[in-house]
Scaffold this motif. Structure first.
Motif, PDB file in Angstrom:
ATOM      1  N   ARG A  42       0.825  -1.193   0.000  1.00 30.67           N
ATOM      2  CA  ARG A  42       0.000   0.000   0.000  1.00 30.67           C
ATOM      3  C   ARG A  42       0.863   1.248   0.000  1.00 30.67           C
ATOM      4  O   ARG A  42       2.020   1.226   0.368  1.00 30.67           O
ATOM      5  CB  ARG A  42      -0.893   0.016   1.239  1.00 30.67           C
ATOM      6  CG  ARG A  42      -1.925  -1.070   1.217  1.00 30.67           C
ATOM      7  CD  ARG A  42      -2.945  -0.898   2.300  1.00 30.67           C
ATOM      8  NE  ARG A  42      -2.369  -0.438   3.556  1.00 30.67           N
ATOM      9  CZ  ARG A  42      -2.674  -0.929   4.730  1.00 30.67           C
ATOM     10  NH1 ARG A  42      -3.534  -1.896   4.825  1.00 30.67           N
ATOM     11  NH2 ARG A  42      -2.131  -0.464   5.823  1.00 30.67           N
ATOM     12  N   GLY A  43       0.251   2.357  -0.364  1.00 28.74           N
ATOM     13  CA  GLY A  43       0.947   3.632  -0.381  1.00 28.74           C
ATOM     14  C   GLY A  43       1.097   4.184   1.024  1.00 28.74           C
ATOM     15  O   GLY A  43       1.604   3.536   1.916  1.00 28.74           O
ATOM     16  N   ILE A  44       0.602   5.375   1.257  1.00 31.62           N
ATOM     17  CA  ILE A  44       0.723   6.027   2.553  1.00 31.62           C
ATOM     18  C   ILE A  44      -0.073   5.246   3.590  1.00 31.62           C
ATOM     19  O   ILE A  44      -1.214   4.871   3.367  1.00 31.62           O
ATOM     20  CB  ILE A  44       0.220   7.477   2.472  1.00 31.62           C
ATOM     21  CG1 ILE A  44       1.090   8.252   1.491  1.00 31.62           C
ATOM     22  CG2 ILE A  44       0.220   8.127   3.838  1.00 31.62           C
ATOM     23  CD1 ILE A  44       0.596   9.637   1.187  1.00 31.62           C
ATOM     24  N   SER A  45       0.567   5.010   4.715  1.00 26.53           N
ATOM     25  CA  SER A  45      -0.051   4.212   5.772  1.00 26.53           C
ATOM     26  C   SER A  45       0.230   4.848   7.121  1.00 26.53           C
ATOM     27  O   SER A  45       1.276   5.455   7.324  1.00 26.53           O
ATOM     28  CB  SER A  45       0.522   2.795   5.741  1.00 26.53           C
ATOM     29  OG  SER A  45       0.137   2.087   6.889  1.00 26.53           O
ATOM     30  N   ARG A  46      -0.712   4.699   8.031  1.00 20.14           N
ATOM     31  CA  ARG A  46      -0.485   5.143   9.404  1.00 20.14           C
ATOM     32  C   ARG A  46       0.092   4.010  10.227  1.00 20.14           C
ATOM     33  O   ARG A  46       0.346   4.164  11.415  1.00 20.14           O
ATOM     34  CB  ARG A  46      -1.790   5.656  10.006  1.00 20.14           C
ATOM     35  CG  ARG A  46      -2.245   6.936   9.338  1.00 20.14           C
ATOM     36  CD  ARG A  46      -3.499   7.496   9.955  1.00 20.14           C
ATOM     37  NE  ARG A  46      -3.322   7.723  11.393  1.00 20.14           N
ATOM     38  CZ  ARG A  46      -4.305   7.575  12.273  1.00 20.14           C
ATOM     39  NH1 ARG A  46      -5.506   7.215  11.895  1.00 20.14           N
ATOM     40  NH2 ARG A  46      -4.078   7.800  13.547  1.00 20.14           N
ATOM     41  N   GLY A  47       0.289   2.867   9.600  1.00 12.33           N
ATOM     42  CA  GLY A  47       0.865   1.720  10.287  1.00 12.33           C
ATOM     43  C   GLY A  47       2.346   1.918  10.537  1.00 12.33           C
ATOM     44  O   GLY A  47       2.945   2.908  10.107  1.00 12.33           O
ATOM     45  N   PRO A  48       2.969   0.984  11.230  1.00 12.67           N
ATOM     46  CA  PRO A  48       4.397   1.104  11.560  1.00 12.67           C
ATOM     47  C   PRO A  48       5.269   1.129  10.308  1.00 12.67           C
ATOM     48  O   PRO A  48       4.919   0.554   9.275  1.00 12.67           O
ATOM     49  CB  PRO A  48       4.687  -0.151  12.379  1.00 12.67           C
ATOM     50  CG  PRO A  48       3.413  -0.875  12.547  1.00 12.67           C
ATOM     51  CD  PRO A  48       2.381  -0.258  11.688  1.00 12.67           C
ATOM     52  N   ALA A  49       6.416   1.790  10.417  1.00 15.68           N
ATOM     53  CA  ALA A  49       7.396   1.791   9.334  1.00 15.68           C
ATOM     54  C   ALA A  49       8.288   0.566   9.481  1.00 15.68           C
ATOM     55  O   ALA A  49       8.579   0.126  10.596  1.00 15.68           O
ATOM     56  CB  ALA A  49       8.233   3.059   9.373  1.00 15.68           C
ATOM     57  N   ILE A  50       8.699   0.016   8.342  1.00 16.18           N
ATOM     58  CA  ILE A  50       9.608  -1.129   8.308  1.00 16.18           C
ATOM     59  C   ILE A  50      10.816  -0.696   7.480  1.00 16.18           C
ATOM     60  O   ILE A  50      10.662  -0.326   6.315  1.00 16.18           O
ATOM     61  CB  ILE A  50       8.935  -2.355   7.651  1.00 16.18           C
ATOM     62  CG1 ILE A  50       7.690  -2.771   8.440  1.00 16.18           C
ATOM     63  CG2 ILE A  50       9.927  -3.509   7.538  1.00 16.18           C
ATOM     64  CD1 ILE A  50       6.855  -3.837   7.743  1.00 16.18           C
ATOM     65  N   LYS A  51      12.009  -0.743   8.097  1.00 14.34           N
ATOM     66  CA  LYS A  51      13.214  -0.294   7.391  1.00 14.34           C
ATOM     67  C   LYS A  51      14.325  -1.333   7.506  1.00 14.34           C
ATOM     68  O   LYS A  51      14.726  -1.702   8.607  1.00 14.34           O
ATOM     69  CB  LYS A  51      13.698   1.036   7.961  1.00 14.34           C
ATOM     70  CG  LYS A  51      12.710   2.165   7.742  1.00 14.34           C
ATOM     71  CD  LYS A  51      13.245   3.475   8.241  1.00 14.34           C
ATOM     72  CE  LYS A  51      12.210   4.563   7.970  1.00 14.34           C
ATOM     73  NZ  LYS A  51      12.626   5.861   8.466  1.00 14.34           N
ATOM     74  N   LEU A  52      14.817  -1.773   6.338  1.00 14.18           N
ATOM     75  CA  LEU A  52      15.958  -2.683   6.300  1.00 14.18           C
ATOM     76  C   LEU A  52      17.208  -1.865   6.603  1.00 14.18           C
ATOM     77  O   LEU A  52      17.506  -0.904   5.904  1.00 14.18           O
ATOM     78  CB  LEU A  52      16.064  -3.339   4.923  1.00 14.18           C
ATOM     79  CG  LEU A  52      17.230  -4.285   4.701  1.00 14.18           C
ATOM     80  CD1 LEU A  52      17.118  -5.513   5.606  1.00 14.18           C
ATOM     81  CD2 LEU A  52      17.293  -4.721   3.243  1.00 14.18           C
ATOM     82  N   THR A 126       5.727  -8.301   7.422  1.00 18.78           N
ATOM     83  CA  THR A 126       4.440  -7.742   7.838  1.00 18.78           C
ATOM     84  C   THR A 126       4.486  -7.525   9.341  1.00 18.78           C
ATOM     85  O   THR A 126       4.961  -8.393  10.079  1.00 18.78           O
ATOM     86  CB  THR A 126       3.289  -8.711   7.497  1.00 18.78           C
ATOM     87  OG1 THR A 126       3.321  -8.992   6.100  1.00 18.78           O
ATOM     88  CG2 THR A 126       1.942  -8.119   7.866  1.00 18.78           C
ATOM     89  N   VAL A 127       3.980  -6.374   9.794  1.00 19.06           N
ATOM     90  CA  VAL A 127       3.939  -6.075  11.225  1.00 19.06           C
ATOM     91  C   VAL A 127       2.692  -5.248  11.529  1.00 19.06           C
ATOM     92  O   VAL A 127       2.234  -4.473  10.689  1.00 19.06           O
ATOM     93  CB  VAL A 127       5.228  -5.345  11.692  1.00 19.06           C
ATOM     94  CG1 VAL A 127       5.369  -3.993  11.043  1.00 19.06           C
ATOM     95  CG2 VAL A 127       5.285  -5.224  13.203  1.00 19.06           C
ATOM     96  N   LYS A 128       2.141  -5.447  12.735  1.00 13.38           N
ATOM     97  CA  LYS A 128       0.982  -4.678  13.196  1.00 13.38           C
ATOM     98  C   LYS A 128       1.352  -3.928  14.464  1.00 13.38           C
ATOM     99  O   LYS A 128       2.240  -4.344  15.206  1.00 13.38           O
ATOM    100  CB  LYS A 128      -0.205  -5.601  13.517  1.00 13.38           C
ATOM    101  CG  LYS A 128      -0.850  -6.230  12.322  1.00 13.38           C
ATOM    102  CD  LYS A 128      -2.037  -7.076  12.756  1.00 13.38           C
ATOM    103  CE  LYS A 128      -2.663  -7.799  11.578  1.00 13.38           C
ATOM    104  NZ  LYS A 128      -3.779  -8.663  11.991  1.00 13.38           N
ATOM    105  N   ASP A 129       0.616  -2.847  14.700  1.00  9.12           N
ATOM    106  CA  ASP A 129       0.816  -2.120  15.951  1.00  9.12           C
ATOM    107  C   ASP A 129      -0.335  -2.401  16.913  1.00  9.12           C
ATOM    108  O   ASP A 129      -1.257  -3.159  16.588  1.00  9.12           O
ATOM    109  CB  ASP A 129       1.010  -0.621  15.697  1.00  9.12           C
ATOM    110  CG  ASP A 129      -0.199   0.069  15.105  1.00  9.12           C
ATOM    111  OD1 ASP A 129      -1.322  -0.463  15.193  1.00  9.12           O
ATOM    112  OD2 ASP A 129      -0.032   1.169  14.552  1.00  9.12           O
ATOM    113  N   SER A 130      -0.264  -1.796  18.082  1.00  8.67           N
ATOM    114  CA  SER A 130      -1.260  -2.038  19.130  1.00  8.67           C
ATOM    115  C   SER A 130      -2.654  -1.530  18.750  1.00  8.67           C
ATOM    116  O   SER A 130      -3.639  -1.902  19.379  1.00  8.67           O
ATOM    117  CB  SER A 130      -0.812  -1.388  20.444  1.00  8.67           C
ATOM    118  OG  SER A 130      -0.578   0.000  20.253  1.00  8.67           O
TER     119      SER A 130
END
Length: 145
Positions: A42-52, A126-130
């Motif tokens: 997805r494009g812009i998300s309010r979910g957590p950022a994932i950075k390698l 994939t990760v989810k927040d609280s």
């Protein structure tokens, strides 16, 4: 007797400092056909950022290497480490999550001495927040011979 104890303790200390590499991706898994379809996120998300953070994305690296991914929550949300899923994008998908279980925390993934065969490897994290917001990120690892 004292010398034997000193030698034993010294040997144990050296043994614990030796870094043992562990397979992240096996040669058999790397030989599977690529996953079909597009790997859209997805494009812009309010979910957590994932950075390698290690190795650098799309930059050739030699194995073994440290595989590190940072998770950055948004707002007051917290990362849910139990929600993390890591999939090697092959057909069929290969779930790498059990191999990374001890390396996953709310801060990210810190897997030392990852063994990966040569080639370009696509991994989806994939990760989810609280607050239940989910983020998917596709990472490419390029491993030299």
């Amino acid at each position: 007797m004292k010398l034997a104890k000193v030698l034993l303790i010294t040997s144990l200390m050296i043994a614990t400092q030796v870094a043992i590499s562990a397979p992240l991706i096996t040669s058999k898994e790397a030989a599977l056909p690529p996953a079909a379809g597009t790997l859209a996120t997805r494009g812009i998300s309010r979910g957590p950022a994932i950075k390698l953070t290690s190795p650098e994305a799309d930059t050739p690296v030699a194995a073994p290497f440290d595989f590190k991914v940072n998770f950055e929550p948004r707002g007051d949300a917290k990362i849910d480490p139990s929600s993390v899923k890591v999939v090697y994008m092959k057909s069929p998908f290969v779930d790498l999550t059990p191999r990374l279980k001890n390396a996953i925390s709310a801060n990210g993934i810190d897997f030392a001495k990852a063994e990966v065969p040569p080639g370009t490897h696509t991994i989806r994290v994939t990760v989810k927040d609280s607050e239940g917001r989910e983020t998917n990120s596709v990472l490419n690892l390029v491993v030299n011979k």
